[in-house]
Design a protein around this motif. Structure first.
Motif, PDB file in Angstrom:
ATOM      1  N   HIS A  63       0.830  -1.224   0.000  1.00 28.93           N
ATOM      2  CA  HIS A  63       0.000   0.000   0.000  1.00 28.93           C
ATOM      3  C   HIS A  63       0.863   1.272   0.000  1.00 28.93           C
ATOM      4  O   HIS A  63       0.667   2.152  -0.807  1.00 28.93           O
ATOM      5  CB  HIS A  63      -0.919   0.040   1.223  1.00 28.93           C
ATOM      6  CG  HIS A  63      -2.034  -0.944   1.176  1.00 28.93           C
ATOM      7  ND1 HIS A  63      -3.098  -0.817   0.312  1.00 28.93           N
ATOM      8  CD2 HIS A  63      -2.271  -2.060   1.902  1.00 28.93           C
ATOM      9  CE1 HIS A  63      -3.930  -1.832   0.513  1.00 28.93           C
ATOM     10  NE2 HIS A  63      -3.451  -2.603   1.460  1.00 28.93           N
ATOM     11  N   PHE A  88      -4.718  -0.960  -5.988  1.00 31.26           N
ATOM     12  CA  PHE A  88      -3.866  -1.509  -4.924  1.00 31.26           C
ATOM     13  C   PHE A  88      -2.495  -0.832  -4.950  1.00 31.26           C
ATOM     14  O   PHE A  88      -2.005  -0.342  -3.938  1.00 31.26           O
ATOM     15  CB  PHE A  88      -3.715  -3.020  -5.109  1.00 31.26           C
ATOM     16  CG  PHE A  88      -2.901  -3.703  -4.045  1.00 31.26           C
ATOM     17  CD1 PHE A  88      -3.211  -3.564  -2.705  1.00 31.26           C
ATOM     18  CD2 PHE A  88      -1.823  -4.515  -4.391  1.00 31.26           C
ATOM     19  CE1 PHE A  88      -2.465  -4.212  -1.722  1.00 31.26           C
ATOM     20  CE2 PHE A  88      -1.077  -5.171  -3.413  1.00 31.26           C
ATOM     21  CZ  PHE A  88      -1.394  -5.011  -2.081  1.00 31.26           C
ATOM     22  N   HIS A 124      -8.187  -6.266  -2.397  1.00 28.93           N
ATOM     23  CA  HIS A 124      -7.619  -7.551  -1.967  1.00 28.93           C
ATOM     24  C   HIS A 124      -8.334  -8.765  -2.563  1.00 28.93           C
ATOM     25  O   HIS A 124      -8.655  -9.732  -1.857  1.00 28.93           O
ATOM     26  CB  HIS A 124      -7.650  -7.652  -0.439  1.00 28.93           C
ATOM     27  CG  HIS A 124      -7.040  -6.475   0.263  1.00 28.93           C
ATOM     28  ND1 HIS A 124      -7.771  -5.377   0.650  1.00 28.93           N
ATOM     29  CD2 HIS A 124      -5.761  -6.224   0.632  1.00 28.93           C
ATOM     30  CE1 HIS A 124      -6.971  -4.492   1.236  1.00 28.93           C
ATOM     31  NE2 HIS A 124      -5.747  -4.980   1.240  1.00 28.93           N
ATOM     32  N   HIS A 190      -6.022  -4.334   9.273  1.00 31.71           N
ATOM     33  CA  HIS A 190      -6.657  -3.551   8.201  1.00 31.71           C
ATOM     34  C   HIS A 190      -7.599  -4.446   7.402  1.00 31.71           C
ATOM     35  O   HIS A 190      -7.544  -5.661   7.485  1.00 31.71           O
ATOM     36  CB  HIS A 190      -5.627  -2.794   7.362  1.00 31.71           C
ATOM     37  CG  HIS A 190      -5.083  -3.525   6.169  1.00 31.71           C
ATOM     38  ND1 HIS A 190      -4.327  -4.665   6.273  1.00 31.71           N
ATOM     39  CD2 HIS A 190      -5.180  -3.250   4.849  1.00 31.71           C
ATOM     40  CE1 HIS A 190      -3.973  -5.060   5.063  1.00 31.71           C
ATOM     41  NE2 HIS A 190      -4.477  -4.230   4.176  1.00 31.71           N
ATOM     42  N   ALA A 192      -8.410  -6.309   4.988  1.00 34.97           N
ATOM     43  CA  ALA A 192      -7.793  -6.999   3.852  1.00 34.97           C
ATOM     44  C   ALA A 192      -8.541  -8.270   3.452  1.00 34.97           C
ATOM     45  O   ALA A 192      -8.213  -8.886   2.447  1.00 34.97           O
ATOM     46  CB  ALA A 192      -6.349  -7.354   4.182  1.00 34.97           C
ATOM     47  N   VAL A 210      -9.461  -0.220   3.970  1.00 35.48           N
ATOM     48  CA  VAL A 210      -8.900  -1.139   2.970  1.00 35.48           C
ATOM     49  C   VAL A 210      -7.449  -0.824   2.602  1.00 35.48           C
ATOM     50  O   VAL A 210      -6.823  -1.571   1.878  1.00 35.48           O
ATOM     51  CB  VAL A 210      -9.752  -1.215   1.679  1.00 35.48           C
ATOM     52  CG1 VAL A 210     -11.088  -1.887   1.952  1.00 35.48           C
ATOM     53  CG2 VAL A 210      -9.936   0.145   1.048  1.00 35.48           C
ATOM     54  N   ASP A 265      -1.498  -9.294   2.561  1.00 29.73           N
ATOM     55  CA  ASP A 265      -1.086  -8.581   1.348  1.00 29.73           C
ATOM     56  C   ASP A 265       0.300  -8.993   0.875  1.00 29.73           C
ATOM     57  O   ASP A 265       0.829  -8.394  -0.052  1.00 29.73           O
ATOM     58  CB  ASP A 265      -1.045  -7.065   1.601  1.00 29.73           C
ATOM     59  CG  ASP A 265      -2.407  -6.482   1.916  1.00 29.73           C
ATOM     60  OD1 ASP A 265      -3.317  -7.249   2.279  1.00 29.73           O
ATOM     61  OD2 ASP A 265      -2.558  -5.258   1.804  1.00 29.73           O
TER      62      ASP A 265
HETATM   63 ZN   LIG Z   1      -4.133  -4.317   2.187  1.00 31.11          ZN
END
Ligand SMILES: [Zn+2]
Length: 295
Positions: A63, A88, A124, A190, A192, A210, A265
């Motif tokens: 991110h 993203f 995600h 977070h 995700a 997000v 992530d």
């Molecule tokens: Zn994320």
């Protein structure tokens, strides 16, 4: 030099000149993937025909990623850039421009149905194996266009991997099936796991939205602590690539302990249980099921 060898060299040169990939045609397809999970998918589909560079590595947060000169250099040598899309990697356009990248770009999530969280698109999508089947097919098609001689191989690799994703999905459904609806609540740092939650019917609650770039307000955190206490949620997890401080404080204030790392992530390094997409999903589902049983 004997005649045979001279002939061989001459035909190799002719091939290199004729091929749209230039001198590298006889060698490998140079591909850059934006982050580790996509890198794994490209590796699976591309196999030894592909030379892969991954920009955001294991345990790193894509991110807020800040590309360096070395990333631009690697990208410039690539024929294909594979991104997740859905906003993203919002740093990728700037990087491609700065690098003077002239190759092709594949948005691997092309064709999936995006989830909206408020006004934001949830990026995600890989957290649902059904979506990853689309990613993998997109990667195979794109590689086949760049390297027609390998097209059949890429399609076969994708097909075999999609079978593994089908098995993963069935396995995950079996693991989660015994957990009653009232217990299907999880806290992580977070937001995700929206796609995983929507598909497997789990509610994820997160102080951050997000993106890890958004800081939650004190009020948001206080509301979440109240909810954890009221609904007696014990399934609290940190993510491998996110700052654990926020959740450590939150779990302390709410009086709950934190479970194992989840891989949201980014993959893990090779010595941890999330080194590939399939491993990461099996690890996450196992941990989530164990955590929710405590609720
Ligand atoms: Zn994320």
């Amino acid at each position: 030099m004997n005649n045979n060898r001279r002939q061989l060299l001459a035909s190799a040169c002719a091939l290199a000149l004729l091929s749209p990939l230039g001198a590298r045609a006889a060698d490998k397809v140079n591909v850059t993937a934006s982050f580790s999970i996509l890198g794994d998918l490209v590796r699976v589909v591309g196999g030894p025909r592909v030379a892969l560079t991954t920009l955001v590595g294991p345990d790193q947060d894509a991110h807020g990623f800040e590309p360096q000169a070395a990333h631009a250099k690697a990208l410039l040598q690539s024929q294909l850039l594979v991104t997740n899309g859905l906003d993203f990697e919002h740093w990728i356009h700037k990087l491609a421009k700065a690098a003077g990248f002239k190759g092709k770009t594949l948005v691997a999530s092309k064709g999936i149905k995006p989830l909206q969280v408020g006004r934001q698109t949830d990026p995600h999508a890989w957290q649902n194996p059904q979506n990853v089947m689309v990613y993998v097919q997109n990667i195979a098609d794109s590689l086949g266009q760049l390297d027609p001689a390998g097209a059949e191989t890429y399609q076969a690799n994708a097909k075999a991997y999609i079978q593994e994703l089908v098995a993963l999905d069935l396995w995950a459904q079996e693991q989660l099936a015994p957990i009653p609806a009232t217990k299907r609540k999880v806290i992580c740092s977070h937001d995700a796991f929206g796609y995983l939650g929507a598909y497997y019917k789990i509610t994820f609650l997160a102080p951050q939205g997000v993106s890890t770039e958004a800081e939650p307000s004190a009020r948001q955190v206080a509301l979440l602590i109240r909810q954890i206490k009221r609904e007696k949620i014990k399934a609290v997890f940190v993510e491998n690539m996110a700052d654990p401080k926020l959740l450590a404080q939150l779990s302390q204030d709410a009086g709950v302990s934190i479970g194992a790392d989840l891989y949201s992530d980014a993959l893990s390094g090779p010595d941890k249980p999330g080194a590939t997409y399939l491993q990461m999903m099996r690890h996450n589902v196992t941990q989530l099921a164990a955590g929710m049983r405590l609720n």
